[in-house]
Motif scaffolding. Structure first.
Motif: not given
Length: 300
Positions: A244-250
């Motif tokens: 599982l690879v999470h991507l977080m963006w801002d």
């Protein structure tokens, strides 16, 4: 990363089924943009375990200031402390050389040669170079592809001991607009993947009207975020190499404070046993890998 990590809820996580299946309904969408952004710095953190089982962390920051390439070296013992790494760091600007010094209770020797190195888009060499770090008479970290030179350095270390090393974090800084590309391997047994991030509006250039975020893995779109003015912060999950690879963006500042023009994207592998998405510095204490991409529209 504390500022970005508090913005999200566990319930906001979504799994991108399009990539899990190995196919995508939408192919690789070509943008009218032809110029990619410029990579200005790369920072890598390695976990090294010596033969006596002692663990420590090495940070390498590849620098490019008006093509005066070099690297910054920092070290701390377990557990990881970015402040301690900064206090025990130094910048080396020569294209080749050796350096011996004491830092963080380690006797350190660094051997490097970038005089014939090949660079692609940023300050990090891609081949024809070597970098060997020896700590307390033990080879701790080896980078590069000049095998004969590396072997000669290893033979000088007696007794020859080689520690185990693993890349646990990679951070890349860019300047420019809208298109950011890199390559990453999310686990030691995985394969290299081409990562491409595009972020622009209806005109294909700016974020002024209906901006959309696209994320591609190996030319397949895995994430599409519409209505970015509402979804300027968020996270989604993809399944990659059995992980599982999470991507977080801002991208808040890109949209609402364009004079700053800063955006942040973070990929992090996650175990099913993890109870939190983002553990900030504690993430380095777990097995896993994180990739941080920070971008600024203004080169300054």
């Amino acid at each position: 990363m504390k500022k970005i990590s508090i913005c999200y809820s566990e319930h906001a996580t979504k799994v991108s089924n399009s990539y899990c299946s190995g196919s995508s309904k939408k192919g690789f969408i070509s943008s009218i943009l032809t110029l990619h952004s410029i990579q200005t710095a790369v920072t890598c953190i390695y976990r090294v375990k010596a033969s006596n089982q002692r663990e420590f962390f090495v940070r390498l920051r590849w620098l490019d200031r008006l093509n005066n390439k070099g690297f910054a070296f920092g070290i701390c013992d377990h557990p990881l402390s970015l402040d301690r790494i900064s206090k025990n760091s130094r910048i080396l600007r020569k294209s080749r050389g050796t350096e011996a010094f004491k830092s963080c209770d380690f006797a350190i020797e660094i051997y490097w040669d970038f005089s014939h190195a090949k660079f692609e888009y940023g300050p990090e060499p891609i081949n024809r170079f070597y970098l060997v770090i020896i700590l307390d008479s033990e080879v701790g970290l080896i980078l590069g592809d000049m095998e004969q030179e590396i072997l000669g350095i290893k033979e000088r270390v007696f007794p020859t001991k080689i520690g185990e090393s693993a890349l646990v974090s990679r951070s890349e800084s860019f300047s420019g607009d809208a298109v950011y590309s890199t390559r990453a391997k999310f686990c030691e047994t995985g394969t290299w993947h081409d990562v491409l991030i595009k972020c622009f509006g209806d005109d294909g250039v700016t974020l002024r009207k209906n901006p959309v975020l696209y994320v591609y893995m190996d030319k397949k779109m895995v994430i599409e975020v519409k209505r970015l003015r509402w979804n300027f912060r968020g996270n989604q999950t993809i399944f990659l190499d059995g992980l599982l690879v999470h991507l977080m963006w801002d991208v808040h500042d890109w949209i609402f404070r364009p004079w700053l023009g800063c955006g942040v994207f973070m990929f992090r592998t996650r175990s099913e046993l993890d109870s939190r998405l983002w553990l900030e510095e504690k993430s380095f204490e777990q097995n896993g890998f994180s990739l941080l991409i920070s971008v600024c529209k203004n080169p300054d």
